[in-house]
Design a protein around this motif. Structure first.
Motif, short mmCIF file in Angstrom:
data_model
loop_
_atom_site.label_atom_id
_atom_site.label_comp_id
_atom_site.label_asym_id
_atom_site.label_seq_id
_atom_site.Cartn_x
_atom_site.Cartn_y
_atom_site.Cartn_z
N LEU A 61 43.38 43.78 29.38
CA LEU A 61 42.88 43.65 30.70
C LEU A 61 41.61 43.51 30.89
N ALA A 62 40.69 43.89 30.14
CA ALA A 62 39.20 43.70 30.03
C ALA A 62 39.14 42.02 29.74
N ASP A 63 39.76 41.47 28.73
CA ASP A 63 39.68 40.00 28.57
C ASP A 63 40.18 39.16 30.06
N VAL A 64 41.21 39.46 30.53
CA VAL A 64 41.51 38.84 31.79
C VAL A 64 40.49 38.87 32.71
N VAL A 65 39.92 40.24 32.99
CA VAL A 65 38.86 40.33 34.01
C VAL A 65 37.72 39.29 33.67
N ARG A 66 37.32 39.22 32.41
CA ARG A 66 36.08 38.20 32.39
C ARG A 66 36.65 36.77 32.29
N ALA A 67 37.88 36.78 31.96
CA ALA A 67 38.52 35.36 31.98
C ALA A 67 38.48 34.85 33.60
N GLN A 68 39.11 35.59 34.30
CA GLN A 68 39.15 35.50 35.87
C GLN A 68 37.69 35.25 36.39
N SER A 69 37.04 35.80 36.07
CA SER A 69 35.49 35.68 36.68
C SER A 69 35.01 34.45 36.04
N ARG A 70 35.33 34.11 34.95
CA ARG A 70 34.67 32.58 34.39
C ARG A 70 35.52 31.54 35.17
N LEU A 71 36.62 31.68 35.26
CA LEU A 71 37.38 30.62 35.85
C LEU A 71 37.09 30.43 37.36
N ALA A 72 36.64 31.64 38.07
CA ALA A 72 36.16 31.49 39.54
C ALA A 72 34.81 30.88 39.70
N THR A 73 33.98 30.85 38.54
CA THR A 73 32.85 30.07 38.75
C THR A 73 33.11 28.60 38.85
N ALA A 74 34.13 27.98 38.68
CA ALA A 74 34.49 26.89 38.66
C ALA A 74 35.56 26.44 40.07
N ALA A 75 36.69 27.35 40.18
CA ALA A 75 37.62 27.15 41.06
C ALA A 75 37.88 28.67 41.75
N PRO A 76 37.44 29.00 42.82
CA PRO A 76 37.68 30.28 43.16
C PRO A 76 39.21 30.34 43.67
N ALA A 77 39.66 29.36 44.51
CA ALA A 77 40.86 29.56 44.86
C ALA A 77 41.89 29.36 43.75
N THR A 78 41.73 28.44 42.78
CA THR A 78 42.56 28.49 41.50
C THR A 78 42.67 29.89 40.91
N ALA A 79 41.68 30.55 40.55
CA ALA A 79 41.85 31.78 40.06
C ALA A 79 42.43 32.91 40.98
N LEU A 80 42.16 32.92 42.13
CA LEU A 80 42.85 33.71 43.07
C LEU A 80 44.30 33.67 43.14
N GLY A 81 44.76 32.13 43.07
CA GLY A 81 46.24 31.96 43.03
C GLY A 81 46.86 32.50 41.68
N VAL A 82 46.27 32.08 40.49
CA VAL A 82 46.82 32.57 39.26
C VAL A 82 46.77 33.97 39.17
#
Length: 388
Positions: A61-82
């Motif tokens: 879960l911690a890996d995904v928390v870090r990954a979603q934050s990293r993804l959101a630095t580029a595309a917040p809507a993509t991260a929110l949808g995923v």
């Protein structure tokens, strides 16, 4: 799929650059993040929480928390949808790790390429997980038919499995909240083309209409009493939803702060002839924003590890999870506001990235838990419920 499946390698800088470029187009055209989703699927991101033995990456879960934050630095809507897909695989993973294989089909189907979406939200239903206006009608063969409307169904153009809940008010043991998963091919599922918002546009979180859509007997996963429930399934949904959601807004704020720093260094004051980065008021705004944001990632990672490890926070668990969501979103809004003030009037023009982040961050207040709900949960945890 890449050979190296660490967070930074799977979400490498080149991928983030492509996603950032597309994010502007998706926002401008009110389009779904289809190309982003294809790339993420190809790299195995949708299998992140699936155990390696079931064909996934085996991330924590911690890996995904870090990954979603990293993804959101580029595309917040993509991260929110995923996020919605990751929530369901996170729930299944937590139950799997605790010896409950009732949602292993979610892990197996995610490994096979199915895309899961979240069909819980309903207009006017502030009970969320604890109640539903959707009718759940059990059938003689053990299946359940659902009739109602679900709003904010992210991934609407792409999902193949929709996790839903509804209220069975007719059975002998009624009332019961019934949870299950609907297939996209069901002819009694309709998706409305009604998503035209000011922010998070690429999520395409459209309304889903259920006209007697069927959940097969082996896809009915819970029958629970309405209201707060100690069932691990409910806890897992709440935990994954709040943590992954918060991670998106933390990443959005991180990007906003970086843009503010760039603006401060590149803009020159006509009054002093110096870079704005030399202005004490600008320096103070950036320092305050950085100070506030600095405390968010450790909280999210720490709580994610506590959830995975089964740490006993007792009656404070829901208070902690709802609290971290509210705190993260408010921090993100404050950081974005400071960044806009540093960057100046350019952010008010359509197409400006920081202006888009200002619109995107507003969505955070509409996700559960709301400020009022979180404060009520926290008060009950510390003081006990109000006596009638």
């Amino acid at each position: 799929m890449t050979a190296d499946t660490t967070v930074d390698s799977l979400l490498d800088d080149d991928l983030l650059s492509r996603f950032r470029d597309r994010a502007a187009r998706y926002d401008r055209e009110n389009a779904f993040f289809a190309d982003d989703l294809d790339e993420l699927a190809e790299r195995g991101y949708l299998r992140a929480l699936v155990p390696a033995k079931l064909g996934g990456l085996g991330w924590s879960l911690a890996d995904v928390v870090r990954a979603q934050s990293r993804l959101a630095t580029a595309a917040p809507a993509t991260a929110l949808g995923v996020n919605m897909h990751l929530v369901w695989t996170g729930v299944a993973r937590l139950l799997h790790d605790r010896g409950d294989d009732g949602l292993d089909f979610v892990l197996e189907e995610a490994a096979a390429g199915e895309v899961f979406a979240f069909g819980i939200s309903e207009a006017g239903n502030d009970l969320m997980l604890f109640g539903s206006g959707t009718v759940a009608d059990p059938q003689p063969d053990g299946s359940v038919r659902y009739t109602g409307r679900k709003i904010f169904t992210s991934l609407s153009p792409a999902w193949t499995r929709l996790g839903v809940h509804g209220l069975d008010a007719a059975s002998a043991d009624a009332p019961k909240l019934v949870y299950g998963f609907i297939d996209r091919e069901d002819p009694d599922v309709r998706t409305l083309d009604d998503w035209d918002t000011i922010g998070m546009r690429a999520t395409q979180s459209r309304t889903t209409v259920l006209d007697g859509a069927v959940v097969a007997p082996d896809r009915v996963v819970r029958r629970l009493d309405p209201g707060p429930d100690p069932d691990p399934f409910v806890f897992a949904i709440f935990a994954c939803f709040e943590l992954f959601l918060s991670a998106v807004y933390a990443g959005l704020a991180e990007r906003a702060l970086a843009l503010a720093v760039d603006a401060a260094r590149s803009r020159t004051s006509a009054r002093t002839g110096l870079p704005r980065s030399e202005d004490p008021s600008v320096r103070r705004r950036i320092a305050e924003a950085a100070l506030a944001l600095d405390g968010v990632p450790p909280q999210l990672v720490g709580l994610a590890n506590d959830v995975a490890d089964g740490t006993d926070h007792g009656a404070l668990w829901f208070a902690k999870l709802s609290g971290v969501k509210v705190r993260t979103v408010q921090t993100a809004r404050d950081v974005v506001d400071a960044a806009v003030r540093v960057a100046g009037g350019a952010t008010y023009f359509a197409g400006n990235e920081l202006g888009r982040l200002q619109r995107d961050v507003l969505a955070g207040v509409f996700h559960p838990s709301s400020d009022d709900a979180a404060l009520n949960t926290i008060a009950n945890a510390w003081l006990g419920p109000v006596q009638d």
